[in-house]
Design an enzyme around this catalytic site. Structure first.
Site, PDB file in Angstrom:
ATOM      1  N   SER A 143       0.862  -1.181   0.000  1.00 38.65           N
ATOM      2  CA  SER A 143       0.000   0.000   0.000  1.00 38.65           C
ATOM      3  C   SER A 143       0.900   1.234   0.000  1.00 38.65           C
ATOM      4  O   SER A 143       1.711   1.413   0.905  1.00 38.65           O
ATOM      5  CB  SER A 143      -0.875  -0.042   1.260  1.00 38.65           C
ATOM      6  OG  SER A 143      -1.632   1.134   1.395  1.00 38.65           O
ATOM      7  N   LYS A 169      -0.892  -0.855  -4.493  1.00 38.62           N
ATOM      8  CA  LYS A 169      -2.131  -0.118  -4.171  1.00 38.62           C
ATOM      9  C   LYS A 169      -1.754   1.330  -3.915  1.00 38.62           C
ATOM     10  O   LYS A 169      -0.876   1.613  -3.104  1.00 38.62           O
ATOM     11  CB  LYS A 169      -2.776  -0.760  -2.939  1.00 38.62           C
ATOM     12  CG  LYS A 169      -3.735   0.115  -2.150  1.00 38.62           C
ATOM     13  CD  LYS A 169      -4.510  -0.718  -1.136  1.00 38.62           C
ATOM     14  CE  LYS A 169      -4.719   0.020   0.179  1.00 38.62           C
ATOM     15  NZ  LYS A 169      -5.435  -0.813   1.177  1.00 38.62           N
ATOM     16  N   LEU A 170      -2.415   2.234  -4.620  1.00 43.49           N
ATOM     17  CA  LEU A 170      -2.156   3.663  -4.437  1.00 43.49           C
ATOM     18  C   LEU A 170      -3.267   4.271  -3.599  1.00 43.49           C
ATOM     19  O   LEU A 170      -4.447   4.099  -3.895  1.00 43.49           O
ATOM     20  CB  LEU A 170      -2.121   4.388  -5.786  1.00 43.49           C
ATOM     21  CG  LEU A 170      -1.122   3.902  -6.839  1.00 43.49           C
ATOM     22  CD1 LEU A 170      -1.214   4.799  -8.076  1.00 43.49           C
ATOM     23  CD2 LEU A 170       0.302   3.895  -6.286  1.00 43.49           C
ATOM     24  N   LYS A 171      -2.889   5.000  -2.565  1.00 46.56           N
ATOM     25  CA  LYS A 171      -3.864   5.776  -1.814  1.00 46.56           C
ATOM     26  C   LYS A 171      -4.258   6.977  -2.654  1.00 46.56           C
ATOM     27  O   LYS A 171      -3.373   7.632  -3.240  1.00 46.56           O
ATOM     28  CB  LYS A 171      -3.245   6.240  -0.486  1.00 46.56           C
ATOM     29  CG  LYS A 171      -2.987   5.096   0.491  1.00 46.56           C
ATOM     30  CD  LYS A 171      -4.300   4.537   1.016  1.00 46.56           C
ATOM     31  CE  LYS A 171      -4.063   3.560   2.152  1.00 46.56           C
ATOM     32  NZ  LYS A 171      -5.335   3.050   2.713  1.00 46.56           N
ATOM     33  N   ASP A 196      -7.106   3.077  -3.296  1.00 49.71           N
ATOM     34  CA  ASP A 196      -7.863   3.093  -2.039  1.00 49.71           C
ATOM     35  C   ASP A 196      -8.143   4.546  -1.651  1.00 49.71           C
ATOM     36  O   ASP A 196      -7.211   5.320  -1.408  1.00 49.71           O
ATOM     37  CB  ASP A 196      -7.053   2.398  -0.937  1.00 49.71           C
ATOM     38  CG  ASP A 196      -7.815   2.282   0.374  1.00 49.71           C
ATOM     39  OD1 ASP A 196      -8.977   2.725   0.443  1.00 49.71           O
ATOM     40  OD2 ASP A 196      -7.237   1.744   1.345  1.00 49.71           O
ATOM     41  N   ASN A 198     -10.239   5.513   0.969  1.00 46.74           N
ATOM     42  CA  ASN A 198     -10.554   5.707   2.389  1.00 46.74           C
ATOM     43  C   ASN A 198     -11.667   6.742   2.588  1.00 46.74           C
ATOM     44  O   ASN A 198     -11.508   7.698   3.351  1.00 46.74           O
ATOM     45  CB  ASN A 198      -9.304   6.094   3.196  1.00 46.74           C
ATOM     46  CG  ASN A 198      -8.342   4.937   3.381  1.00 46.74           C
ATOM     47  OD1 ASN A 198      -7.254   4.945   2.819  1.00 46.74           O
ATOM     48  ND2 ASN A 198      -8.722   3.927   4.143  1.00 46.74           N
ATOM     49  N   GLU A 221     -11.081   0.840  -3.801  1.00 52.15           N
ATOM     50  CA  GLU A 221     -11.426   0.481  -2.428  1.00 52.15           C
ATOM     51  C   GLU A 221     -12.072   1.677  -1.726  1.00 52.15           C
ATOM     52  O   GLU A 221     -11.519   2.781  -1.721  1.00 52.15           O
ATOM     53  CB  GLU A 221     -10.111   0.068  -1.728  1.00 52.15           C
ATOM     54  CG  GLU A 221     -10.247  -0.427  -0.309  1.00 52.15           C
ATOM     55  CD  GLU A 221      -8.874  -0.855   0.265  1.00 52.15           C
ATOM     56  OE1 GLU A 221      -7.910  -1.043  -0.514  1.00 52.15           O
ATOM     57  OE2 GLU A 221      -8.777  -0.976   1.496  1.00 52.15           O
ATOM     58  N   ASP A 246     -13.880  -1.688   2.281  1.00 57.16           N
ATOM     59  CA  ASP A 246     -13.006  -1.884   3.439  1.00 57.16           C
ATOM     60  C   ASP A 246     -13.789  -1.405   4.665  1.00 57.16           C
ATOM     61  O   ASP A 246     -14.477  -2.198   5.344  1.00 57.16           O
ATOM     62  CB  ASP A 246     -11.701  -1.086   3.213  1.00 57.16           C
ATOM     63  CG  ASP A 246     -10.767  -1.043   4.416  1.00 57.16           C
ATOM     64  OD1 ASP A 246     -11.150  -1.517   5.506  1.00 57.16           O
ATOM     65  OD2 ASP A 246      -9.641  -0.514   4.297  1.00 57.16           O
ATOM     66  N   LYS A 270     -10.256  -7.293   6.957  1.00 60.63           N
ATOM     67  CA  LYS A 270      -9.296  -6.975   8.016  1.00 60.63           C
ATOM     68  C   LYS A 270      -9.855  -7.568   9.288  1.00 60.63           C
ATOM     69  O   LYS A 270     -10.890  -7.112   9.793  1.00 60.63           O
ATOM     70  CB  LYS A 270      -9.154  -5.464   8.195  1.00 60.63           C
ATOM     71  CG  LYS A 270      -8.376  -4.765   7.095  1.00 60.63           C
ATOM     72  CD  LYS A 270      -8.250  -3.289   7.405  1.00 60.63           C
ATOM     73  CE  LYS A 270      -7.611  -2.543   6.247  1.00 60.63           C
ATOM     74  NZ  LYS A 270      -7.758  -1.085   6.388  1.00 60.63           N
ATOM     75  N   GLY A 298      -4.481  -4.644   5.659  1.00 60.46           N
ATOM     76  CA  GLY A 298      -3.500  -4.479   6.727  1.00 60.46           C
ATOM     77  C   GLY A 298      -3.744  -3.201   7.489  1.00 60.46           C
ATOM     78  O   GLY A 298      -4.451  -2.302   7.010  1.00 60.46           O
TER      79      GLY A 298
HETATM   80  O1  OSB Z   1      -7.436   1.561   4.237  1.00 58.05           O
HETATM   81  O2  OSB Z   1      -6.336  -0.214   3.927  1.00 58.05           O
HETATM   82  C1  OSB Z   1      -6.490   0.855   4.525  1.00 58.05           C
HETATM   83  C2  OSB Z   1      -3.527   1.328   6.831  1.00 58.05           C
HETATM   84  C3  OSB Z   1      -4.128   1.929   7.935  1.00 58.05           C
HETATM   85  C4  OSB Z   1      -5.463   2.216   7.890  1.00 58.05           C
HETATM   86  C5  OSB Z   1      -6.219   1.888   6.749  1.00 58.05           C
HETATM   87  C6  OSB Z   1      -5.612   1.275   5.661  1.00 58.05           C
HETATM   88  C7  OSB Z   1      -4.253   1.020   5.700  1.00 58.05           C
HETATM   89  C8  OSB Z   1      -3.578   0.436   4.536  1.00 58.05           C
HETATM   90  C9  OSB Z   1      -2.800  -0.818   4.683  1.00 58.05           C
HETATM   91  O3  OSB Z   1      -3.668   0.888   3.431  1.00 58.05           O
HETATM   92  C10 OSB Z   1      -1.391  -0.677   5.046  1.00 58.05           C
HETATM   93  C11 OSB Z   1      -0.738  -2.000   5.393  1.00 58.05           C
HETATM   94  O4  OSB Z   1      -0.876  -2.474   6.523  1.00 58.05           O
HETATM   95  O5  OSB Z   1      -0.044  -2.549   4.543  1.00 58.05           O
HETATM   96 MG    MG Z   2      -8.538   0.554   2.797  1.00 58.48          MG
END
Ligand code: OSB
Ligand code: MG
Length: 389
Positions: A143, A169-171, A196, A198, A221, A246, A270, A298
């Site tokens: 990520s 995976k790109l935020k 992702d 969020n 995501e 998620d 998760k 994660g």
């Molecule tokens: O949205 O997947 C998520 C980390 C903290 C809180 C939310 C997320 C994340 C990650 C995963 O993107 C990071 C990792 O544990 O590899």
């Molecule tokens: Mg996520």
């Protein structure tokens, strides 16, 4: 099995680089560890749990101090009360015993994980075989946080690709979405790529999110808010990128609802977010029964949570690479033996329970406080209250 005592151990680990998402920038990680000391057939066993809660309620309603408090004041005493009533306690009963206490899934998950770990160590069964993993290693995805610039992003992604990560995976968030994806596609070609958000978007952003369609992403995501199951279903019809949830999936029930509504073609499981590994397995089973793919998310776990996640991700329904990267993705020094990426994979520990434990000196160095919740104290307190002291 009888629980003798439970320690709540706060640790802090610096991150190798800041991790920015649409909800925060983290420069260190402070998970809460749960150490269960139990007795099984005259033998003392230890079990480890990791609470994936963040310091602040920005990803989910739970936060670190709240999780510690609810464990100390309500969840652990409820287990002791069950034991004190002469009833046997198993990991499979933890969910039931704690059911009358609403929410606090991350706290409950950590407690259940620690008890399951102790129980499996006592009976010499690994997490992987308990849950039914069918492989001994899982593909490793990474990520990648929001970066300061596109060149920074390309350099970060390049490093991960060189290390062998099989999926990136790109935020994303408003202002950091279409262009970063385009740049990564242009530089790295057809690598398995997903995004992702969020919860950064609203349903009115559908025309904007449709601009991701040409990039052939594995999934998007959680674009919308946690509660917006129905709106995710509507959005899923407006874009061609497969919808993955998620934050919205907090239980097997919400997973079943999301699937029935067409809000999730894919689910990020998760264990912490859904109340534990047993509920995570139930979500896996529901998804498999409905032809929905799952992958293991994660929460910047230490080696403890990483070990358990890897075991879960070995189940056959986990058909997409998870956010199970090597320890050094986040930490210079993990508290367990580090997980390494080998040929794009992370090996699932084969020892009893989660199969790893903290290295005492490293744990001691990282520990910022320990709270012990012992059954005797709970009993003494109750007696003191009963006699009006
Ligand atoms: O949205 O997947 C998520 C980390 C903290 C809180 C939310 C997320 C994340 C990650 C995963 O993107 C990071 C990792 O544990 O590899
Ligand atoms: Mg996520």
């Amino acid at each position: 099995m009888r629980i003798l005592s439970i320690d709540l151990i706060d640790i802090t680990l610096p991150l190798v680089s800041p991790f920015t998402t649409s909800f925060s920038t983290q420069t260190s990680r402070a998970p809460l560890l749960v150490k269960v000391t139990a007795e099984h057939n005259g033998r003392e066993v230890t079990g480890w749990g990791e609470c994936v809660v963040l310091d602040e309620p920005v990803y989910s309603p739970e936060y670190l101090d709240g999780a510690r408090e609810v464990l100390q004041r309500f969840l652990i005493p409820a287990l002791y009360a069950w034991q004190d009533a002469g009833k046997a306690l198993t990991a499979e009963l933890v969910g039931h015993v704690l059911e009358h206490l609403v929410g606090h899934r991350m706290a409950k998950a950590a407690l259940e994980m620690a008890i399951l770990d102790a129980q499996l160590r006592a009976t010499d069964v690994s997490f992987a075989s308990y849950f039914g993993a069918t492989v001994d290693a899982v593909p490793s995805g990474v990520s990648v946080g929001i970066q300061k610039s596109i060149p920074d992003l390309l350099s970060a992604v390049g490093d991960y690709v060189d290390q062998g990560y099989v999926r990136i995976k790109l935020k994303i968030q408003q202002g950091w979405d279409i262009e970063p994806v385009r740049a990564v596609r242009e530089r790295f070609g057809d690598i398995p790529l997903q995004v992702d958000a969020n919860t950064a978007y609203r349903l009115v952003d559908a025309p904007h999110l449709r601009k991701l369609d040409p990039f052939n992403l594995l999934l998007i995501e959680q674009p919308l808010a946690e509660d917006d199951l129905r709106q995710h279903a509507l959005l899923a019809r407006e874009i061609s990128t497969p919808m993955c949830l998620d934050e919205s999936i907090v239980s097997a029930a919400s997973a079943a609802d999301a699937i029935a509504m067409g809000a999730a073609a894919i689910i990020n499981i998760k264990p912490g977010r859904v109340g534990g590994y047993l509920e995570a397995k139930r979500i896996h089973d529901i998804a498999v029964a409905n032809g929905v793919a799952v992958w293991c998310g994660g929460m910047l776990e230490t080696g403890l949570g990483r070990a358990a996640n890897a075991a879960l991700a070995g189940l056959p329904g986990f058909t997409l690479p998870g956010d199970i990267s090597a320890s050094d993705r986040f930490y210079k020094q993990d508290i367990t033996e580090p997980f390494r990426i080998e040929d794009g994979q992370i090996r699932i520990p084969s020892g009893a329970g989660i199969g790893v434990e903290p290295i005492p000196a490293v744990l001691a160095e990282a520990t910022t406080r320990t709270v012990t919740v012992a059954p005797r104290r709970a009993q003494t307190l109750r007696r003191a209250i009963a006699v009006g002291k």
